[in-house]
Each structure stands twice: as C-alpha cells, then as structure tokens.
Write a protein that holds these residues in place. Structure first.
Motif, PDB file in Angstrom:
ATOM      1  N   ARG A  55      60.023 -26.675-104.555  1.00 47.81           N
ATOM      2  CA  ARG A  55      60.125 -28.139-104.504  1.00 47.81           C
ATOM      3  C   ARG A  55      61.542 -28.616-104.846  1.00 47.81           C
ATOM      4  O   ARG A  55      62.069 -29.530-104.205  1.00 47.81           O
ATOM      5  CB  ARG A  55      59.103 -28.785-105.444  1.00 47.81           C
ATOM      6  CG  ARG A  55      57.695 -28.783-104.909  1.00 47.81           C
ATOM      7  CD  ARG A  55      56.753 -29.635-105.738  1.00 47.81           C
ATOM      8  NE  ARG A  55      56.736 -29.286-107.143  1.00 47.81           N
ATOM      9  CZ  ARG A  55      56.032 -28.277-107.660  1.00 47.81           C
ATOM     10  NH1 ARG A  55      55.297 -27.515-106.885  1.00 47.81           N
ATOM     11  NH2 ARG A  55      56.058 -28.031-108.955  1.00 47.81           N
ATOM     12  N   MET A  58      63.800 -27.958-101.833  1.00 47.86           N
ATOM     13  CA  MET A  58      63.504 -28.859-100.709  1.00 47.86           C
ATOM     14  C   MET A  58      64.018 -30.275-100.990  1.00 47.86           C
ATOM     15  O   MET A  58      64.533 -30.931-100.085  1.00 47.86           O
ATOM     16  CB  MET A  58      62.003 -28.889-100.429  1.00 47.86           C
ATOM     17  CG  MET A  58      61.496 -27.606 -99.794  1.00 47.86           C
ATOM     18  SD  MET A  58      59.725 -27.621 -99.512  1.00 47.86           S
ATOM     19  CE  MET A  58      59.608 -28.838 -98.201  1.00 47.86           C
ATOM     20  N   GLN A  59      63.882 -30.732-102.246  1.00 54.17           N
ATOM     21  CA  GLN A  59      64.344 -32.076-102.589  1.00 54.17           C
ATOM     22  C   GLN A  59      65.862 -32.171-102.557  1.00 54.17           C
ATOM     23  O   GLN A  59      66.415 -33.195-102.161  1.00 54.17           O
ATOM     24  CB  GLN A  59      63.819 -32.473-103.962  1.00 54.17           C
ATOM     25  CG  GLN A  59      62.339 -32.729-103.987  1.00 54.17           C
ATOM     26  CD  GLN A  59      61.786 -32.902-105.399  1.00 54.17           C
ATOM     27  OE1 GLN A  59      62.507 -32.823-106.383  1.00 54.17           O
ATOM     28  NE2 GLN A  59      60.488 -33.128-105.483  1.00 54.17           N
ATOM     29  N   ARG A  61      68.096 -29.808-100.998  1.00 55.74           N
ATOM     30  CA  ARG A  61      68.742 -29.282 -99.789  1.00 55.74           C
ATOM     31  C   ARG A  61      67.700 -29.098 -98.695  1.00 55.74           C
ATOM     32  O   ARG A  61      67.232 -27.987 -98.444  1.00 55.74           O
ATOM     33  CB  ARG A  61      69.412 -27.937-100.088  1.00 55.74           C
ATOM     34  CG  ARG A  61      70.485 -27.908-101.174  1.00 55.74           C
ATOM     35  CD  ARG A  61      71.831 -28.434-100.734  1.00 55.74           C
ATOM     36  NE  ARG A  61      72.353 -27.850 -99.511  1.00 55.74           N
ATOM     37  CZ  ARG A  61      73.127 -26.774 -99.439  1.00 55.74           C
ATOM     38  NH1 ARG A  61      73.463 -26.122-100.531  1.00 55.74           N
ATOM     39  NH2 ARG A  61      73.578 -26.345 -98.277  1.00 55.74           N
ATOM     40  N   SER A  62      67.331 -30.170 -98.025  1.00 52.15           N
ATOM     41  CA  SER A  62      66.262 -30.110 -97.025  1.00 52.15           C
ATOM     42  C   SER A  62      66.625 -29.259 -95.809  1.00 52.15           C
ATOM     43  O   SER A  62      65.745 -28.895 -95.034  1.00 52.15           O
ATOM     44  CB  SER A  62      65.867 -31.518 -96.580  1.00 52.15           C
ATOM     45  OG  SER A  62      66.984 -32.158 -95.975  1.00 52.15           O
ATOM     46  N   GLU A  63      67.888 -28.908 -95.662  1.00 51.55           N
ATOM     47  CA  GLU A  63      68.295 -28.058 -94.541  1.00 51.55           C
ATOM     48  C   GLU A  63      68.132 -26.568 -94.843  1.00 51.55           C
ATOM     49  O   GLU A  63      68.456 -25.715 -94.014  1.00 51.55           O
ATOM     50  CB  GLU A  63      69.755 -28.355 -94.143  1.00 51.55           C
ATOM     51  CG  GLU A  63      70.815 -27.780 -95.063  1.00 51.55           C
ATOM     52  CD  GLU A  63      71.065 -28.570 -96.363  1.00 51.55           C
ATOM     53  OE1 GLU A  63      72.055 -28.250 -97.036  1.00 51.55           O
ATOM     54  OE2 GLU A  63      70.283 -29.472 -96.714  1.00 51.55           O
ATOM     55  N   ASP A  65      65.478 -23.379 -96.472  1.00 50.57           N
ATOM     56  CA  ASP A  65      64.122 -22.938 -96.780  1.00 50.57           C
ATOM     57  C   ASP A  65      64.187 -21.888 -97.883  1.00 50.57           C
ATOM     58  O   ASP A  65      65.086 -21.053 -97.893  1.00 50.57           O
ATOM     59  CB  ASP A  65      63.458 -22.278 -95.557  1.00 50.57           C
ATOM     60  CG  ASP A  65      63.000 -23.278 -94.510  1.00 50.57           C
ATOM     61  OD1 ASP A  65      62.767 -24.452 -94.854  1.00 50.57           O
ATOM     62  OD2 ASP A  65      62.869 -22.862 -93.344  1.00 50.57           O
TER      63      ASP A  65
END
Length: 194
Positions: A55, A58-59, A61-63, A65
C-alpha cells in the motif's frame, strides 16, 4: 577488496529449476550460494507487513508494482534463484519473463524475517550478497527479530556487498533513496512483531 567465493554445488541451476517447478504449492524453494533452501511459509503478521508495504509503494509511486511472488535470477553470474518477499519494479516489468526473471530493472527487493533458524543466514547474509551481486539498487530488510528496518544501498556486484547500510528501529521514519524515493513511517510495524 573482498570477493565472495561461489559455493560449489552438486546441482546445476537447470536441475534446481526442474525440481522447483515440481514442488507442491505449499513449498517455496530457493537456490542461493549453491544451496537449496525452503522458504518458510509466511505467518499472518508477515503477510500483513508485506501488504502494508504494498500500500505504501502504491500510494507513493503508482507507476511501480511490488511483486510478491516473482522469482529472480540472482547471485554471482546469476547462478542463484531467489523468490523475494517483494520486488519493486515498473508496472508490467515482469510480463512475459516466466518464473525466474532477470533482475535488471528491479529497483528494490524486500525480505521480512521469519521466526525460523535459517533467517540469519538467509535474510541477513546470503540474500543481501545475492541481491548486491545482481546489482539491485536497494535491499529492504524488515527484521522482526531485531525490531529493525535495514536499508541496504549502493551495491557492488564485484564484491557481492552493499556499501551502505542504514538501520532504524521500528517506529522511526525510513527513507528509501532513489531510484525508489519513498519515505516509510514504520510505527505500524510494531504491532506485527513478537
């Protein structure tokens, strides 16, 4: 200059890959430093920590995985096979790469210690050496036994060592430097250690 000698193994990487592909789903095998190891089955707190980190990534660095099951070719001459608790890479980076991917492009690997007798050798010594040899920029160790977070950076593939280590107690803010570029408030992790 210290150079780690590669352990001589009676098994080839190809033989290991065949063995690992036939192992039941309840068993996760790794091949590091010429040694086959079984990765401990994660407990609920271990998985909770991984999802917490997922989480955070993702919050911030949304680019990117955070892959939790991708196997990597690691170690000297990439003759090892590890399945990190997490591998941070660009979105879709591992598409089409199969069970054991090249580590090129992986920004960070993550391990969360398990409460077993192999954790010192595996997570504190062999894995950092293998990830440094593979030139992975950041290795994040969430050490539940010691209630610490250790950030390994500046890998030297020739010596299989990270030149820089930063250790913080759980509850402190931790900076994951570029190319990761994420700050973590580790206060929540205190709830998931014994």
């Amino acid at each position: 200059m210290t150079v780690m000698a590669e352990r001589t193994s009676r098994m080839t990487v190809e033989e290991f890959e065949r063995l690992a592909s036939t192992a039941p789903e309840t068993v996760t095998l790794e091949f590091i430093d010429g040694r086959i190891g079984e990765k401990a089955v994660p407990d609920g707190d271990h998985e909770t920590i991984i999802f917490w980190l997922l989480r955070q990534c993702m919050q911030s660095r949304s680019e990117l995985d955070l892959h939790t099951s991708q196997g990597l070719k690691v170690g000297s001459y990439r003759k090892g096979r590890a399945r990190p608790d997490g591998s941070l890479a660009p979105v879709a980076h591992f598409a089409g790469q199969g069970e054991w991917a090249e580590p090129d492009g992986v920004l960070m690997t993550v391990e969360v210690t398990s409460y077993d007798s192999d954790t010192d050798r595996r997570d504190r010594r062999e894995k950092p050496a293998a990830y440094a040899a593979a030139d992975i920029p950041v290795y994040l160790l969430i050490d539940r036994d010691r209630c610490q977070v250790v950030v390994h950076t500046n890998p030297d593939p020739h010596t299989s060592r990270y030149r820089d280590l930063h250790t913080a107690s759980l509850g402190e803010w931790v900076e994951l430097p570029e190319p990761v570029g994420i700050s973590l408030d580790t206060e929540a992790l205190k709830k998931y250690v014994r």
